[in-house]
Motif scaffolding. Structure first.
Motif: not given
Length: 578
Positions: A245-252, A255-271
């Motif tokens: 909902x772009x009308x209420x989203x305060x922080x859209x 993809x680059x940032x979303x992929x980086x967050x997924x990479x952080x999550x993946x690197x955290x598992x079992x570290x």
């Protein structure tokens, strides 16, 4: 004989840096400056470390919140003598918390164990095993003063009380019984694409055009169904606002940032060896992080004085520039730089006539960058929300509780094996970003009413305007759960058979959000709405580099060898020690 105030004199009286407040950003800066061979005086009016990042006993939390919910009169400060070359500016605190509702439903039981609690003022918080805070803890040696345990799992909740496991790895996808075969295949294909992108595989590399597009559009392009998109956006990428909902989203999210967050999550598992999941929590609570950096600073020569209020700032009469501080003991201490907890505000003494240089610079002493509010809730129960699990995170995506919900709600359950509560009890931390107190409380009450049985409070301390809302919410929740609790025990601390856990105690409060500032006086950021500390650490590093541009932020010496695989000790403890 007149009573002598218990304020010891401080010697020396001149420092490179004075830091007021022992919150996390202030403690990190004190440690970094001490490491850079600066002389640092670290003061706090509280008798404990951590300030608004502390973990407090149950008996102390209400008074701490209340003391920061009103604007006290500025402390009386003597006018500057004519033979001095500086003027005085009064230093007081501004309100940080509002709409404080504290209710006890089993006071006799809780009074017995009040000092056995370590309740996080800025919860819910966790560490990702590979995030910036863990890197900072390792690189500075602060891990010597902390121990952790792994968070067991992450769930996505709904308004019916269901908690769906988040499949955050390929192994978890295979084991998940709530996903259909098609959903598993789509999710596996998506994770493989992300891993291939970071591995540099050209045939699966995500295009630059896609990387700059909204992450939700990229997920739609991948053909992911709504449930899977919700898992990825809000339980793995940990987004706050409704991305669709772009009308209420305060922080859209891009993809680059979303992929980086997924990479952080993946690197955290079992570290770490004894942490099977992505998330960690410190034993004794989040307040241990501030204390760890204070200890690191003390080892490097920082001087600490608790229970020491500061009543005024000293400014040069001719230039209006900062020179030092006046303590409540009456002693004047001087420094080149000053770092303030952002709850402090500077005011002109009543009846004073500031010089033109001071009048020109006075606006820079006021806090800036107010960024809305976050509502926080703390609940204590005698049963887990999931009978077979102790420590876990629950995320409620936007619109999962009711249609008007535009931000995520996060809940973290912590048990006694993390030394935050007595055995057999559980602490729930809940938070959500909001525009105002009423909106925020509606979010917290929605989660409480869905998961808990809320009896009428025996003791309650609330703002008058919020008291009726709390009582009505509790009664509504009790009515909703009457059927499930009818077979439960009559013990007020017990839990109703197969029904919801019964609430023993709760605290709800709204907190202002500020980013801090760098001007003639520097102030640090307040606890934000994020689950981890990455943004706060970024802001803290930026502040340090602006006040000391020539000094390195925690230079790593050759003698410091911080490996990333910690040896766990005890029952699943993650010590992060080498």
């Amino acid at each position: 004989m007149d009573d002598i105030p218990p304020y010891p004199p401080i010697d020396p009286t001149t420092f490179d840096l004075i830091v007021i407040g022992t919150g996390l950003p202030e403690s990190i800066i004190a440690a970094a400056a001490s490491t850079a061979s600066k002389s640092v005086l670290h003061l706090d009016p509280n008798p404990f470390y951590g300030s608004h990042f502390s973990s407090l006993p149950l008996a102390d939390l209400p008074s701490f919140l209340s003391s920061h919910s009103t604007s006290p009169s500025p402390p009386g400060s003597a006018s500057s003598d004519e033979h001095h070359d500086f003027s005085l500016l009064d230093l007081s605190t501004r309100p940080l918390y509002s709409s404080i509702d504290i209710s006890s439903f089993s006071p006799d039981l809780l009074d017995q164990y009040s000092r056995k609690f370590n309740l996080d003022v800025a919860g819910p918080r966790v560490f990702f095993c590979a995030d910036k805070s863990i890197e900072l803890i390792l690189n500075t040696g602060a891990n010597q003063y902390m121990e952790f345990k792994s968070i067991d799992a992450t769930f996505v909740g709904d308004n019916k009380g269901n908690l769906l496991n988040v499949p955050d790895s390929r192994a978890a996808i295979f084991k998940d019984k709530s996903l259909g075969l098609m959903e598993k295949n789509l999710l596996m294909r998506f994770f493989k694409l992300v891993q291939g992108h970071f591995a540099g595989e050209q045939d699966v590399k995500i295009s630059d055009e896609d990387l700059q597009s909204p992450f939700v559009d990229f997920l739609n392009k991948m053909g992911l169904p709504p449930k899977i998109k919700s898992f990825i956006l809000y339980a793995i990428a940990m987004e706050d606002y409704d991305q669709e909902d772009t009308g209420v989203c305060g922080d859209l999210l891009k993809t680059k940032d979303g992929i980086n967050q997924l990479a952080l999550y993946n690197a955290s598992i079992g570290r770490f060896q004894n942490a099977s999941g992505a998330l960690l929590y410190p034993i004794y609570g989040q307040g241990e992080l501030s204390q760890a950096f204070c200890r690191r600073a003390a080892v490097k020569g920082c001087t600490y004085v608790l229970r020491m209020p500061v009543t005024a700032l000293l400014v040069d009469k001719d230039t209006g520039c900062y020179k030092g501080v006046r303590l409540t003991s009456g002693q004047d201490i001087f420094s080149q730089k000053l770092i303030l907890d952002p709850t402090f505000k500077v005011t002109l003494p009543s009846g004073s006539s500031p010089s033109p240089p001071l009048q020109a610079k006075f606006p820079f002493f006021s806090p800036k960058d107010d960024r809305g509010k976050i509502v926080r809730g703390i609940c204590i129960t005698k049963a887990s929300l999931k009978p077979d699990m102790s420590n876990f995170l629950v995320v409620y995506p936007p619109r999962s509780m009711f249609p008007e919900q535009v931000t995520s709600i996060r809940l973290l359950q912590i048990a006694s094996n993390l030394a935050v509560c007595p055995p057999g009890m559980f602490v729930l931390y809940i938070s959500a970003l909001c525009n105002d107190d009423d909106q925020g409380k509606k979010l917290i009450h929605a989660v409480m009413n869905t998961l808990l049985t809320v009896p009428p409070p025996i003791n309650s301390e609330s703002n008058a305007s919020a008291q009726s809302e709390t009582t009505e919410s509790g009664c509504a929740a009790q009515d909703e759960t009457a059927e499930s609790s009818s077979t439960g025990p009559s013990d007020p601390g017990g839990d109703p058979g197969e029904g919801k856990p019964t609430l023993l105690w709760s605290a709800l409060y709204s907190q202002e959000l500020t980013l801090g500032q760098v001007d003639f006086i520097c102030s640090t950021p307040m606890p934000d709405g994020k689950l981890n500390y990455d943004d706060l650490i970024d802001a803290t590093v930026k502040l340090f580099k602006e006040i000391y541009p020539e000094d390195e932020f925690f230079p790593q010496t050759s003698s410091e060898n911080h490996e990333h695989d910690g040896d766990g000790d005890g029952d699943g403890d993650v010590s992060l020690e080498t």
